[in-house]
Design a protein around this motif. Structure first.
Motif, short mmCIF file in Angstrom:
data_model
loop_
_atom_site.label_atom_id
_atom_site.label_comp_id
_atom_site.label_asym_id
_atom_site.label_seq_id
_atom_site.Cartn_x
_atom_site.Cartn_y
_atom_site.Cartn_z
N SER A 110 57.82 35.58 2.11
CA SER A 110 59.13 35.56 2.77
C SER A 110 59.66 36.97 3.05
O SER A 110 60.73 37.13 3.63
N SER A 111 58.89 37.99 2.65
CA SER A 111 59.30 39.38 2.89
C SER A 111 58.97 39.81 4.31
O SER A 111 58.13 39.20 4.98
N GLN A 112 59.62 40.86 4.75
CA GLN A 112 59.31 41.44 6.05
C GLN A 112 57.83 41.82 6.09
O GLN A 112 57.34 42.50 5.20
N HIS A 113 57.12 41.38 7.12
CA HIS A 113 55.69 41.64 7.17
C HIS A 113 55.31 42.37 8.45
O HIS A 113 56.04 42.40 9.44
N TYR A 114 54.10 42.96 8.41
CA TYR A 114 53.60 43.77 9.52
C TYR A 114 52.12 43.50 9.74
O TYR A 114 51.52 42.67 9.08
N HIS A 119 49.29 39.93 8.82
CA HIS A 119 50.40 40.27 7.94
C HIS A 119 49.92 40.93 6.64
O HIS A 119 50.34 40.55 5.55
N ASP A 120 49.05 41.91 6.78
CA ASP A 120 48.47 42.55 5.59
C ASP A 120 49.45 43.47 4.86
O ASP A 120 49.18 43.86 3.72
N LEU A 166 62.51 42.22 12.66
CA LEU A 166 62.20 43.39 11.85
C LEU A 166 63.38 43.84 10.99
O LEU A 166 63.38 44.95 10.46
N SER A 167 64.37 42.98 10.81
CA SER A 167 65.59 43.37 10.11
C SER A 167 65.37 43.67 8.63
O SER A 167 66.22 44.29 8.00
N GLY A 171 61.87 50.95 5.29
CA GLY A 171 61.31 52.29 5.27
C GLY A 171 59.89 52.45 4.78
O GLY A 171 59.19 53.37 5.21
N LEU A 172 59.44 51.59 3.88
CA LEU A 172 58.11 51.79 3.30
C LEU A 172 57.43 50.44 3.08
O LEU A 172 57.98 49.55 2.42
N SER A 173 56.24 50.30 3.62
CA SER A 173 55.48 49.06 3.46
C SER A 173 54.38 49.25 2.42
O SER A 173 54.06 50.37 2.03
#
Length: 207
Positions: A110-114, A119-120, A166-167, A171-173
């Motif tokens: 459920s976290s912001q993913h990239y 979605h790694d 992307l809300s 700052g850091l993934s």
């Protein structure tokens, strides 16, 4: 210069720079708006590294008004503390026998993913937020998650995003391959994996 560069590549980039400007999400093909960034630097050549980093983030976001983009400036002096806190949190998660693995997997999911389809990567601050909101997470994990967030509050000099979905970008993934096979061949060789329990935690969750 060549010797210093080789040492930085062989060791840790964080020990060879003060600030990292980078994107959590994949960057569009046009890259950075170097023209406006360098124009600002030419007009104010004595600006501090922090000022330049903040300016790069701001100008990058403005340059993509219709794209999904992220950009952030990170103070690398906090990375040792952050790595230690992350390692402690990861060790607590993998040692937590009372909490279902699904609680942590759901927090990550459920976290912001990239990283496009697979979605790694997920936003670290957001993962800690989702972990803290869970009713099933151990107290010591909550404590470490809170510590990580406090360090990130200091380490992230500037962070912004543009576009829908992307809300949760703070700052850091961090690597968390929910829908893809864990890349042991490459990830296990990173300094971060070797110095922390993050990789062991991912494997303990069945990734």
């Amino acid at each position: 210069y060549r010797r210093q560069r080789q040492m930085c590549i062989r060791d840790r980039i964080k020990d060879c720079a003060d600030i990292l400007v980078t994107s959590e999400e994949n960057e569009p093909g046009d890259g950075w708006p170097y023209d406006s960034i360098l124009a600002q630097l030419v007009s104010n050549p004595h600006m501090s590294p922090e000022q330049l980093a903040v300016d790069i983030v701001d100008k990058y976001i403005v340059s993509y008004p219709y794209d999904n983009v992220t950009q952030s400036a990170i103070d690398l002096s906090y990375m040792d503390d952050l790595a230690g806190q992350l390692s402690s949190m990861a060790d607590s998660i993998r040692s937590d026998t009372l909490t279902s693995k699904d609680a942590y997997l759901n927090a990550a999911n459920s976290s912001q993913h990239y990283s496009d389809y697979y979605h790694d990567f997920i936003d670290l601050y957001d993962f800690c937020s989702k972990t803290l909101k869970s009713n099933y997470v151990a107290a010591n994990v909550r404590s470490f998650a809170f510590d990580v967030q406090q360090t990130l509050n200091s380490a992230v000099i500037n962070s912004d995003y543009n576009g829908s979905g992307l809300s949760g970008s703070k700052g850091l993934s961090i690597y968390f391959p929910l829908y893809n096979e864990y890349d042991s061949e490459n990830y296990n060789n990173t300094n971060f994996a070797q110095d922390t329990f993050w990789d062991e935690m991912l494997l303990s969750l069945g990734l």
